[in-house]
Design an enzyme around this catalytic site. Sequence first.
Site, PDB file in Angstrom:
ATOM      1  N   LYS A 234      41.882  23.225  30.159  1.00  0.00           N
ATOM      2  CA  LYS A 234      41.158  22.542  31.226  1.00  0.00           C
ATOM      3  C   LYS A 234      39.787  22.055  30.763  1.00  0.00           C
ATOM      4  CE  LYS A 234      43.445  25.778  34.316  1.00  0.00           C
ATOM      5  NZ  LYS A 234      43.331  27.128  34.900  1.00  0.00           N
ATOM      6  N   ARG A 289      42.836  37.965  37.156  1.00  0.00           N
ATOM      7  CA  ARG A 289      41.434  38.157  36.765  1.00  0.00           C
ATOM      8  C   ARG A 289      40.582  37.082  37.421  1.00  0.00           C
ATOM      9  NH1 ARG A 289      41.417  33.515  33.865  1.00  0.00           N
ATOM     10  NH2 ARG A 289      43.241  33.109  32.590  1.00  0.00           N
TER      11      ARG A 289
END
Lengths: 446, 79
Positions: A234, A289
């Site tokens: 990303k 997470r």
Amino acid sequence: MKVLVANRGEIALRIVRACHEAGAEAVAVYSDADAGARWVELADAAEHIGPSPAAKSYLNVDAVLAAAKASGADAVHPGYGFLAENAEFARRVAAAGLTFIGPPPEVIEKMGDKAVARRTAREAGVPIVPGSDPVSGAADAERAAAEIGFPLLVKASAGGGGRGIRPVAGASELAGVLATAQAEAAATFGDGTVYLERAVPEARHIEVQVLADGHGNVVHVFERDCSVQRRRQKLIEEAPAPGLDPALRTEIADAAVRLARHVGYRGAGTVEFLLAPDGTYYFMEMNTRIQVEHPVTEVVTGVDLVAEQLRIAEGESLSVSQSGIVLDGAAVEVRLNAEDPDNGFAPTPGQLERFDLPGGPGVRVDSGFAAGQRISPFYDSMLAKLICWGADREQAFARARQALAELRIEGVSSTAELHARLLADPELCEGPVHTRWLEERGDGAP
Amino acid sequence: MATIKATMPGVFYRCPSPGAEPYVAEGSDVSEGQTIALIEVMKTFNEVKAEVSGTVTKFLIADGDEVSMGQDIMEVDGA
């Protein structure tokens, strides 16, 4: 609460900040290369955990546990990367009598094995990309491929985060790619298990932030669009996803909550989906997470995700209810990496000679570094994350363009200019784009 | 006697992947341009090529250790 921050860089500093705001103490850890780092300086105490290579420090479970013990910490926050999705680490933290700030180890394990995660999503009534169970040999794969159709992807069961994926355009390539993928998975992840999945052309990457406490409350904090990618990594993330139909938004968010509930999730997590142009969506994976791009969610909802992680770990209820979480405006985050886009994105470690950060309304910068510090070759290349909020997407983008114009980075290369160009690109500004958009237009080509 | 030097700073690896056979062993021959090790820089793996041909007499750095730019990696007895 006294929290050992078992990470480095911007996320370590982010956790130190959250601890202080919650009235908790934060203990930093550092390797040789990170002595004198900003998050070390700003923590209440710090423990040295070993030599610079990550395998000998931030990935060294014994060293991290010894640091926790020596510092008198009663909880461990793993951040992202390193040991964050290591179920064995979570178990050992608990066995040492400490609180692991994350989901139970069984949940990490279940979601970490991509084949098991797919099965689990299906059980929870969450759509998955048509695909196979783990395949062994070429004959097995050919049978499965006949049902799935081409193009398809060979995926490592132990992969994730865009790693361990190989495309297959047609039947003739299958056996060869399968063998390579199995060998690569065995070498990279220590597990050669692979499965097949249909390729979804022109899909967007949409992910839903979820929070779950130990009292049965599970909420979503809306979605992020992370479709601007290079080699499945990303580069730019947004919240909310531009142009998403409100009914579809609710449907995808509900699917994420359903999965989190089904697996007995606790803490902050992200359920990633592929969204096809026709509006069909498929579960991709769940990250157990805090996510790199979590700030875009924070600035459009006002929910402090790391603060919620700490609350949940202390056994408290979420501070927010689903109806109290509302979208306000739009946000965009760009990852400023020490890489040279004109040289195949080659990493450029070095000394940060100049690091003038932008400011102004709606501008947030999360960084673990300051001018004069060394960007070491041992860890990832992220220098900072720039997050800009606006009353609408157009304003968020305009603020991000202004912020990038104010930014001065010298001493190492950075991806700032690429981001400035992308944020002015008519196609991206119009939006939305799909995950191959950047590569197909030739930008960010290797 | 020649030494092969690191062309970038990072983490030094003698094997293409964990648990795999090393690229070269002490006592074996290398030829110019041959891949002899990897250096990991910011999670990117870069191949280190031999600049000379000859017999590897000694590794000067251990697998998984930190390496700095220009540091001697191995000794090669020129052919």
